[in-house]
Design an enzyme around this catalytic site. Sequence first.
Site, PDB file in Angstrom:
ATOM      1  N   ARG A   2       0.839  -1.200   0.000  1.00 43.29           N
ATOM      2  CA  ARG A   2       0.000   0.000   0.000  1.00 43.29           C
ATOM      3  C   ARG A   2       0.876   1.252   0.000  1.00 43.29           C
ATOM      4  O   ARG A   2       1.893   1.301   0.695  1.00 43.29           O
ATOM      5  CB  ARG A   2      -0.926   0.014   1.221  1.00 43.29           C
ATOM      6  CG  ARG A   2      -1.945  -1.100   1.168  1.00 43.29           C
ATOM      7  CD  ARG A   2      -3.117  -0.870   2.097  1.00 43.29           C
ATOM      8  NE  ARG A   2      -3.910  -2.094   2.173  1.00 43.29           N
ATOM      9  CZ  ARG A   2      -4.819  -2.462   1.268  1.00 43.29           C
ATOM     10  NH1 ARG A   2      -5.066  -1.693   0.223  1.00 43.29           N
ATOM     11  NH2 ARG A   2      -5.481  -3.592   1.399  1.00 43.29           N
ATOM     12  N   ASP A   3       0.427   2.241  -0.764  1.00 52.27           N
ATOM     13  CA  ASP A   3       1.136   3.523  -0.771  1.00 52.27           C
ATOM     14  C   ASP A   3       1.065   4.131   0.632  1.00 52.27           C
ATOM     15  O   ASP A   3       0.011   4.121   1.290  1.00 52.27           O
ATOM     16  CB  ASP A   3       0.493   4.467  -1.794  1.00 52.27           C
ATOM     17  CG  ASP A   3       1.407   5.636  -2.146  1.00 52.27           C
ATOM     18  OD1 ASP A   3       1.886   5.691  -3.287  1.00 52.27           O
ATOM     19  OD2 ASP A   3       1.633   6.499  -1.262  1.00 52.27           O
ATOM     20  N   ILE A   4       2.168   4.684   1.086  1.00 50.68           N
ATOM     21  CA  ILE A   4       2.239   5.242   2.445  1.00 50.68           C
ATOM     22  C   ILE A   4       1.383   6.500   2.560  1.00 50.68           C
ATOM     23  O   ILE A   4       0.964   6.881   3.664  1.00 50.68           O
ATOM     24  CB  ILE A   4       3.723   5.527   2.810  1.00 50.68           C
ATOM     25  CG1 ILE A   4       3.933   5.551   4.302  1.00 50.68           C
ATOM     26  CG2 ILE A   4       4.236   6.803   2.147  1.00 50.68           C
ATOM     27  CD1 ILE A   4       5.395   5.506   4.723  1.00 50.68           C
ATOM     28  N   ASN A  40       4.237   7.070 -13.456  1.00 48.36           N
ATOM     29  CA  ASN A  40       4.827   8.392 -13.639  1.00 48.36           C
ATOM     30  C   ASN A  40       6.256   8.229 -14.149  1.00 48.36           C
ATOM     31  O   ASN A  40       6.993   7.356 -13.680  1.00 48.36           O
ATOM     32  CB  ASN A  40       4.845   9.155 -12.309  1.00 48.36           C
ATOM     33  CG  ASN A  40       3.448   9.522 -11.844  1.00 48.36           C
ATOM     34  OD1 ASN A  40       2.598   9.906 -12.640  1.00 48.36           O
ATOM     35  ND2 ASN A  40       3.198   9.376 -10.545  1.00 48.36           N
ATOM     36  N   HIS A  96       1.086   2.396 -10.124  1.00 45.08           N
ATOM     37  CA  HIS A  96       0.083   2.728  -9.107  1.00 45.08           C
ATOM     38  C   HIS A  96      -1.226   2.059  -9.510  1.00 45.08           C
ATOM     39  O   HIS A  96      -1.649   2.164 -10.663  1.00 45.08           O
ATOM     40  CB  HIS A  96      -0.178   4.236  -9.077  1.00 45.08           C
ATOM     41  CG  HIS A  96       0.969   5.084  -8.634  1.00 45.08           C
ATOM     42  ND1 HIS A  96       1.010   5.692  -7.393  1.00 45.08           N
ATOM     43  CD2 HIS A  96       2.107   5.449  -9.268  1.00 45.08           C
ATOM     44  CE1 HIS A  96       2.131   6.399  -7.295  1.00 45.08           C
ATOM     45  NE2 HIS A  96       2.810   6.279  -8.409  1.00 45.08           N
ATOM     46  N   HIS A 136       7.398   1.741 -11.013  1.00 48.71           N
ATOM     47  CA  HIS A 136       6.288   1.144 -10.273  1.00 48.71           C
ATOM     48  C   HIS A 136       4.978   1.547 -10.918  1.00 48.71           C
ATOM     49  O   HIS A 136       4.867   2.606 -11.537  1.00 48.71           O
ATOM     50  CB  HIS A 136       6.311   1.572  -8.804  1.00 48.71           C
ATOM     51  CG  HIS A 136       6.382   3.054  -8.618  1.00 48.71           C
ATOM     52  ND1 HIS A 136       7.579   3.761  -8.726  1.00 48.71           N
ATOM     53  CD2 HIS A 136       5.430   3.978  -8.368  1.00 48.71           C
ATOM     54  CE1 HIS A 136       7.347   5.044  -8.535  1.00 48.71           C
ATOM     55  NE2 HIS A 136       6.045   5.217  -8.331  1.00 48.71           N
TER      56      HIS A 136
HETATM   57  P1  5GP Z   1       5.770   8.411  -7.901  1.00 50.42           P
HETATM   58  O1  5GP Z   1       5.346   9.840  -7.843  1.00 50.42           O
HETATM   59  O2  5GP Z   1       7.260   8.233  -7.876  1.00 50.42           O
HETATM   60  O3  5GP Z   1       5.106   7.686  -9.047  1.00 50.42           O
HETATM   61  O4  5GP Z   1       5.143   7.761  -6.608  1.00 50.42           O
HETATM   62  C1  5GP Z   1       5.855   7.323  -5.517  1.00 50.42           C
HETATM   63  C2  5GP Z   1       4.851   6.891  -4.492  1.00 50.42           C
HETATM   64  O5  5GP Z   1       5.522   6.152  -3.507  1.00 50.42           O
HETATM   65  C3  5GP Z   1       4.133   8.050  -3.798  1.00 50.42           C
HETATM   66  O6  5GP Z   1       2.732   7.912  -3.996  1.00 50.42           O
HETATM   67  C4  5GP Z   1       4.543   7.893  -2.325  1.00 50.42           C
HETATM   68  O7  5GP Z   1       3.497   8.177  -1.431  1.00 50.42           O
HETATM   69  C5  5GP Z   1       4.972   6.453  -2.253  1.00 50.42           C
HETATM   70  N1  5GP Z   1       6.020   6.175  -1.280  1.00 50.42           N
HETATM   71  C6  5GP Z   1       7.180   6.891  -1.128  1.00 50.42           C
HETATM   72  N2  5GP Z   1       7.927   6.351  -0.146  1.00 50.42           N
HETATM   73  C7  5GP Z   1       7.223   5.283   0.316  1.00 50.42           C
HETATM   74  C8  5GP Z   1       7.497   4.323   1.348  1.00 50.42           C
HETATM   75  O8  5GP Z   1       8.532   4.332   2.020  1.00 50.42           O
HETATM   76  N3  5GP Z   1       6.563   3.371   1.547  1.00 50.42           N
HETATM   77  C9  5GP Z   1       5.414   3.310   0.808  1.00 50.42           C
HETATM   78  N4  5GP Z   1       4.551   2.336   1.111  1.00 50.42           N
HETATM   79  N5  5GP Z   1       5.126   4.209  -0.153  1.00 50.42           N
HETATM   80  C10 5GP Z   1       6.032   5.176  -0.401  1.00 50.42           C
END
Ligand code: 5GP
Length: 112
Positions: free
Chosen positions: A29-31, A87, A102, A100
Amino acid sequence: MKGCIFCQIVAGEIPAAKLYEDDRFIVFRDINPLYRVHLLIVPKRHISSVNEVDDAGNEVLHGIFGVARRMAEKEGVSESGYRLVVNAGKDAGQVVMHVHLHLLAGEPLRPL
Ligand code: 5GP
Ligand code: ZN
């Protein structure tokens, strides 16, 4: 990859709300969830961005949509619907430089 937060999650060095894992992918799960369901589907092998996806990278990502489909089923959103987002780069808001997917769901999503 040293210093990569998702590689650290893959290695178990940082905790995460892990929902699924196989030899190639991990899902947690996203944090900072933006929707009721906000999962991250992450290949275990480090690729920093879609910009870096070559033939080997394609192999690493092979099957990622199948994982997404199964996670949508597990979360009970297959019928209600979901969105898959990747992204790439600054303007898209990529903050974690490890490719990754989403999975966003659980409520109506604003049309793109
Ligand atoms: P991006 O913008 O790179 O596509 O998304 C990165 C996502 O990773 C963000 O939605 C952010 O909330 C999530 N994220 C960043 N660090 C962590 C973490 O340590 N644990 C989890 N579960 N999600 C993370
Ligand atoms: Zn990484």
